[in-house]
Design a protein around this motif. Structure first.
Motif, PDB file in Angstrom:
ATOM      1  N   THR A  68       0.904  -1.307  -0.057  1.00  0.00           N
ATOM      2  CA  THR A  68      -0.077   0.142   0.006  1.00  0.00           C
ATOM      3  C   THR A  68       0.918   1.308   0.097  1.00  0.00           C
ATOM      4  OG1 THR A  68      -1.734  -1.070   0.985  1.00  0.00           O
ATOM      5  CG2 THR A  68      -1.609   1.280   1.368  1.00  0.00           C
ATOM      6  N   SER A  69       0.380   2.284  -0.794  1.00  0.00           N
ATOM      7  CA  SER A  69       1.113   3.493  -0.816  1.00  0.00           C
ATOM      8  C   SER A  69       0.040   4.457  -0.542  1.00  0.00           C
ATOM      9  CB  SER A  69       1.895   3.667  -2.056  1.00  0.00           C
ATOM     10  OG  SER A  69       1.035   3.753  -3.203  1.00  0.00           O
ATOM     11  N   TYR A  70       0.519   6.040  -0.198  1.00  0.00           N
ATOM     12  CA  TYR A  70      -0.570   6.825  -0.018  1.00  0.00           C
ATOM     13  C   TYR A  70       0.081   8.020  -0.262  1.00  0.00           C
ATOM     14  CZ  TYR A  70      -2.197   3.429   3.696  1.00  0.00           C
ATOM     15  OH  TYR A  70      -2.633   2.550   4.307  1.00  0.00           O
ATOM     16  N   ALA A  71      -0.572   8.707  -1.485  1.00  0.00           N
ATOM     17  CA  ALA A  71      -0.273  10.241  -2.102  1.00  0.00           C
ATOM     18  C   ALA A  71      -0.490  10.980  -1.205  1.00  0.00           C
ATOM     19  CB  ALA A  71      -1.021  10.139  -3.416  1.00  0.00           C
ATOM     20  N   GLY A  72       0.266  12.398  -1.371  1.00  0.00           N
ATOM     21  CA  GLY A  72       0.106  13.493  -0.641  1.00  0.00           C
ATOM     22  C   GLY A  72       0.271  14.714  -1.494  1.00  0.00           C
ATOM     23  N   PRO A  73      -0.196  15.963  -1.045  1.00  0.00           N
ATOM     24  CA  PRO A  73       0.019  17.153  -1.964  1.00  0.00           C
ATOM     25  C   PRO A  73       1.697  17.085  -2.043  1.00  0.00           C
ATOM     26  CG  PRO A  73      -1.086  17.593   0.256  1.00  0.00           C
ATOM     27  CD  PRO A  73      -0.673  16.141   0.601  1.00  0.00           C
ATOM     28  N   ALA A  74       1.526  17.737  -3.433  1.00  0.00           N
ATOM     29  CA  ALA A  74       2.969  18.017  -3.741  1.00  0.00           C
ATOM     30  C   ALA A  74       3.864  18.914  -3.158  1.00  0.00           C
ATOM     31  CB  ALA A  74       2.955  18.277  -5.564  1.00  0.00           C
ATOM     32  N   ALA A  75       3.291  19.806  -2.260  1.00  0.00           N
ATOM     33  CA  ALA A  75       3.858  21.098  -1.512  1.00  0.00           C
ATOM     34  C   ALA A  75       4.771  21.710  -2.686  1.00  0.00           C
ATOM     35  CB  ALA A  75       4.623  20.163  -0.399  1.00  0.00           C
ATOM     36  N   GLY A  76       6.015  22.308  -2.005  1.00  0.00           N
ATOM     37  CA  GLY A  76       6.769  23.090  -2.885  1.00  0.00           C
ATOM     38  C   GLY A  76       6.128  24.314  -3.447  1.00  0.00           C
TER      39      GLY A  76
ATOM     40  N   PRO B 176      -6.544  19.227  -8.356  1.00  0.00           N
ATOM     41  CA  PRO B 176      -5.303  18.251  -8.540  1.00  0.00           C
ATOM     42  C   PRO B 176      -4.265  18.444  -7.691  1.00  0.00           C
ATOM     43  CG  PRO B 176      -6.165  19.470 -10.711  1.00  0.00           C
ATOM     44  CD  PRO B 176      -6.695  20.191  -9.372  1.00  0.00           C
ATOM     45  N   ARG B 177      -3.527  17.324  -7.570  1.00  0.00           N
ATOM     46  CA  ARG B 177      -2.386  17.387  -6.611  1.00  0.00           C
ATOM     47  C   ARG B 177      -1.464  18.535  -6.958  1.00  0.00           C
ATOM     48  NH1 ARG B 177       2.883  14.630  -6.718  1.00  0.00           N
ATOM     49  NH2 ARG B 177       3.433  14.150  -4.594  1.00  0.00           N
ATOM     50  N   GLY B 178      -1.307  18.636  -8.314  1.00  0.00           N
ATOM     51  CA  GLY B 178      -0.325  20.043  -8.586  1.00  0.00           C
ATOM     52  C   GLY B 178      -0.763  21.231  -8.106  1.00  0.00           C
ATOM     53  N   VAL B 179      -1.797  21.378  -7.914  1.00  0.00           N
ATOM     54  CA  VAL B 179      -2.103  22.950  -7.407  1.00  0.00           C
ATOM     55  C   VAL B 179      -2.025  23.026  -5.648  1.00  0.00           C
ATOM     56  CG1 VAL B 179      -3.781  23.218  -9.340  1.00  0.00           C
ATOM     57  CG2 VAL B 179      -4.773  22.574  -7.119  1.00  0.00           C
ATOM     58  N   MET B 180      -1.862  21.986  -5.042  1.00  0.00           N
ATOM     59  CA  MET B 180      -1.708  21.822  -3.585  1.00  0.00           C
ATOM     60  C   MET B 180      -0.199  22.190  -3.325  1.00  0.00           C
ATOM     61  SD  MET B 180      -3.991  18.695  -2.408  1.00  0.00           S
ATOM     62  CE  MET B 180      -5.357  18.091  -3.534  1.00  0.00           C
ATOM     63  N   SER B 181       0.243  23.494  -3.550  1.00  0.00           N
ATOM     64  CA  SER B 181       1.552  24.054  -3.066  1.00  0.00           C
ATOM     65  C   SER B 181       1.357  24.655  -2.091  1.00  0.00           C
ATOM     66  CB  SER B 181       2.069  24.962  -4.338  1.00  0.00           C
ATOM     67  OG  SER B 181       0.903  26.207  -4.246  1.00  0.00           O
ATOM     68  N   ASP B 182       2.746  25.110  -1.569  1.00  0.00           N
ATOM     69  CA  ASP B 182       2.993  25.697  -0.011  1.00  0.00           C
ATOM     70  C   ASP B 182       2.061  26.992  -0.134  1.00  0.00           C
ATOM     71  OD1 ASP B 182       4.668  23.639   0.279  1.00  0.00           O
ATOM     72  OD2 ASP B 182       6.562  25.026   0.187  1.00  0.00           O
ATOM     73  N   ILE B 183       1.735  27.552  -1.299  1.00  0.00           N
ATOM     74  CA  ILE B 183       0.957  29.018  -1.223  1.00  0.00           C
ATOM     75  C   ILE B 183      -0.440  28.999  -0.810  1.00  0.00           C
ATOM     76  CG2 ILE B 183       0.348  29.153  -3.417  1.00  0.00           C
ATOM     77  CD1 ILE B 183       1.736  31.804  -3.635  1.00  0.00           C
ATOM     78  N   VAL B 184      -1.066  27.648  -0.754  1.00  0.00           N
ATOM     79  CA  VAL B 184      -2.434  27.485  -0.639  1.00  0.00           C
ATOM     80  C   VAL B 184      -2.752  26.887   0.817  1.00  0.00           C
ATOM     81  CG1 VAL B 184      -2.850  27.447  -2.941  1.00  0.00           C
ATOM     82  CG2 VAL B 184      -2.629  25.495  -1.627  1.00  0.00           C
ATOM     83  N   THR B 185      -1.815  26.757   1.644  1.00  0.00           N
ATOM     84  CA  THR B 185      -1.931  26.146   3.123  1.00  0.00           C
ATOM     85  C   THR B 185      -2.162  27.222   3.966  1.00  0.00           C
ATOM     86  OG1 THR B 185       0.451  26.417   3.670  1.00  0.00           O
ATOM     87  CG2 THR B 185      -0.141  24.372   2.504  1.00  0.00           C
ATOM     88  N   SER B 186      -3.077  26.743   5.120  1.00  0.00           N
ATOM     89  CA  SER B 186      -3.590  27.611   6.232  1.00  0.00           C
ATOM     90  C   SER B 186      -2.773  26.987   7.276  1.00  0.00           C
ATOM     91  CB  SER B 186      -5.079  27.554   6.079  1.00  0.00           C
ATOM     92  OG  SER B 186      -5.784  27.680   5.114  1.00  0.00           O
TER      93      SER B 186
ATOM     94  N   VAL C 214     -13.390  12.748 -16.534  1.00  0.00           N
ATOM     95  CA  VAL C 214     -12.187  13.562 -16.250  1.00  0.00           C
ATOM     96  C   VAL C 214     -10.984  12.460 -15.920  1.00  0.00           C
ATOM     97  CG1 VAL C 214     -13.287  15.564 -15.438  1.00  0.00           C
ATOM     98  CG2 VAL C 214     -12.838  13.715 -13.617  1.00  0.00           C
ATOM     99  N   GLU C 215      -9.984  12.788 -16.055  1.00  0.00           N
ATOM    100  CA  GLU C 215      -8.677  11.848 -15.630  1.00  0.00           C
ATOM    101  C   GLU C 215      -8.064  12.300 -14.318  1.00  0.00           C
ATOM    102  OE1 GLU C 215      -5.901  10.590 -19.197  1.00  0.00           O
ATOM    103  OE2 GLU C 215      -6.005  12.838 -19.233  1.00  0.00           O
ATOM    104  N   VAL C 216      -7.934  11.347 -13.266  1.00  0.00           N
ATOM    105  CA  VAL C 216      -7.518  11.609 -11.884  1.00  0.00           C
ATOM    106  C   VAL C 216      -6.643  10.747 -11.645  1.00  0.00           C
ATOM    107  CG1 VAL C 216      -9.825  12.722 -11.405  1.00  0.00           C
ATOM    108  CG2 VAL C 216      -9.375  10.320 -11.004  1.00  0.00           C
ATOM    109  N   GLU C 217      -5.685  11.332 -10.689  1.00  0.00           N
ATOM    110  CA  GLU C 217      -4.519  10.415 -10.262  1.00  0.00           C
ATOM    111  C   GLU C 217      -4.223  10.631  -8.757  1.00  0.00           C
ATOM    112  OE1 GLU C 217      -1.090  11.522 -12.369  1.00  0.00           O
ATOM    113  OE2 GLU C 217      -0.937  13.728 -11.524  1.00  0.00           O
ATOM    114  N   ALA C 218      -3.182  10.037  -8.209  1.00  0.00           N
ATOM    115  CA  ALA C 218      -2.828   9.813  -6.770  1.00  0.00           C
ATOM    116  C   ALA C 218      -2.682  11.461  -6.406  1.00  0.00           C
ATOM    117  CB  ALA C 218      -1.674   9.070  -6.510  1.00  0.00           C
ATOM    118  N   GLY C 219      -3.229  11.790  -5.415  1.00  0.00           N
ATOM    119  CA  GLY C 219      -3.084  13.087  -4.677  1.00  0.00           C
ATOM    120  C   GLY C 219      -3.988  13.809  -5.261  1.00  0.00           C
TER     121      GLY C 219
END
Length: 279
Positions: free
Chosen positions: A4-12, A34-44, A232-237
Motif C-alpha cells: 500500500t502507498s498513500y499520496a499526498g500534496p506535492a507541496a513546494g 489536482p495534486r499539482g495545485v496543492m502547493s505551499d502557497i495555498v496552505t493554512s 475526467v482523468e484523476v491520479e494519486a493526490g
C-alpha cells in the motif's frame, strides 16, 4: 494485495518555467482539485496547532461541500495540538498517510502509523502530537454530528486499514471493494469514511446517482472518472467533491486505484427550509 502507498500534496512551489495545471475544475455539481495545485502557497495555519499547516480541500459553503470539511494536515516533529477541535458538536475521522502520530483520546494513548484510522465523536477530549523525527501527514474529516433522540452517540475507536478486510462487491471477482471501518447498518453513525479499491481495469459499471454527498481523495493509482456530464482523468493526490445526486462512475487505470471516501449516511433528509417557517 500489492504493498500500500498513500499520496499526498506535492507541496513546494512550481518554478517560473512551469505550465499551469489544466485539470483543476469547479462546477455546480462537482470539483476536481489536482495534486499539482496543492502547493505551499495555498496552505493554512490552524488555531492552537503548533508546527502545523493544512491544505483545506473541502469546507461548507454555498455551491460546494454542504455537510463536511476535509483537511490534509502536516505536523512537523515536535508539533501538534492540545486543543485540536474548536467545535464541541463536531465529529471527526483521522487517517494517517505518512509519519507517526501520538493520539490521546479520553486519556488513552494510541500510536497511529500509515493506514491508521481514528473516529472521534462529538465532545470527546483528544490531543495529537508528532513525537517522531519526520513530518506527520494525515487527513482530517469533520462533520457536525446529527443527534437522534433515543440513539446513542458512537464511541471513539482506532484501527488500521491493514487489519480491516476489503468487502468485495458481488460478482466482481475481487476487483472492486470497500474497506469499511464502521458497520453500514449502525445508525449511530451519520457519516462513513471508507477506502475504495479498484484493481487494474476494474469499473464502476453504472452511473451512481444518490443522496450522499462525496469527498474522494485519491490515495493510489489513476482512473478516468465520470462526474456529472464529463469524463475526467484523476491520479494519486487529487481530490474530488461530488454534490448529492451527481452521477458518477469509473474506469480504473493500468494499476490499482484507491481513494479515501467520505459520505453522509443514515439520516432523514432535512426539511428545515426557510419557507416552512412562514405564516
Amino acid at each position: 494485495m500489492a504493498p500500500t502507498s498513500y499520496a499526498g500534496p506535492a507541496a513546494g512551489l512550481p518554478d517560473q518555467s512551469s505550465l499551469h495545471t489544466g485539470r483543476a475544475v469547479f462546477t455546480e455539481a462537482y470539483a476536481v482539485i489536482p495534486r499539482g495545485v496543492m502547493s505551499d502557497i495555498v496552505t493554512s495555519c490552524l488555531p492552537h496547532w503548533q508546527q502545523t499547516r493544512a491544505w483545506v480541500i473541502a469546507r461548507p459553503m454555498t455551491g460546494f461541500s454542504e455537510t463536511f470539511s476535509q483537511y490534509v494536515v502536516e505536523v512537523l516533529p515536535g508539533g501538534g495540538s492540545d486543543r485540536p477541535e474548536p467545535d464541541a458538536g463536531a465529529e471527526g475521522v483521522l487517517f494517517v498517510t505518512e509519519g507517526e502520530a501520538t493520539l490521546t483520546v479520553e486519556g488513552a494513548v494510541h500510536r497511529l502509523t500509515p493506514g491508521g484510522y481514528a473516529f472521534l465523536p462529538p465532545g470527546c477530549r483528544w490531543t495529537l502530537s508528532n513525537g517522531g523525527a519526520t513530518p506527520l501527514r494525515f487527513h482530517w474529516v469533520r462533520k457536525l454530528y446529527e443527534a437522534v433522540e433515543g440513539i446513542p452517540v458512537p464511541e471513539a475507536f482506532v484501527a488500521n486499514e491493514r487489519e480491516v478486510p476489503i468487502r468485495w462487491m458481488p460478482g466482481t471477482n475481487e476487483r472492486w471493494g470497500t474497506t469499511r471501518f464502521v458497520d453500514p447498518t449502525d445508525v449511530r453513525h451519520d457519516m462513513h469514511v471508507n477506502i475504495v479499491t479498484l484493481e487494474s481495469g476494474a469499473v464502476i459499471p453504472f452511473e451512481e446517482t444518490h443522496v450522499m454527498e462525496h469527498g474522494l481523495y485519491v490515495l493510489e493509482g489513476k482512473a478516468v472518472y465520470r462526474l456529472n456530464r464529463d469524463w475526467v482523468e484523476v491520479e494519486a493526490g487529487d481530490f474530488m467533491w461530488l454534490r448529492a445526486f451527481c452521477p458518477q462512475s469509473c474506469y480504473a487505470g493500468p494499476d490499482r486505484f484507491r481513494y479515501l471516501l467520505y459520505k453522509d449516511v443514515n439520516r432523514h433528509a432535512s426539511l428545515g427550509l426557510p419557507w416552512r417557517n412562514r405564516r
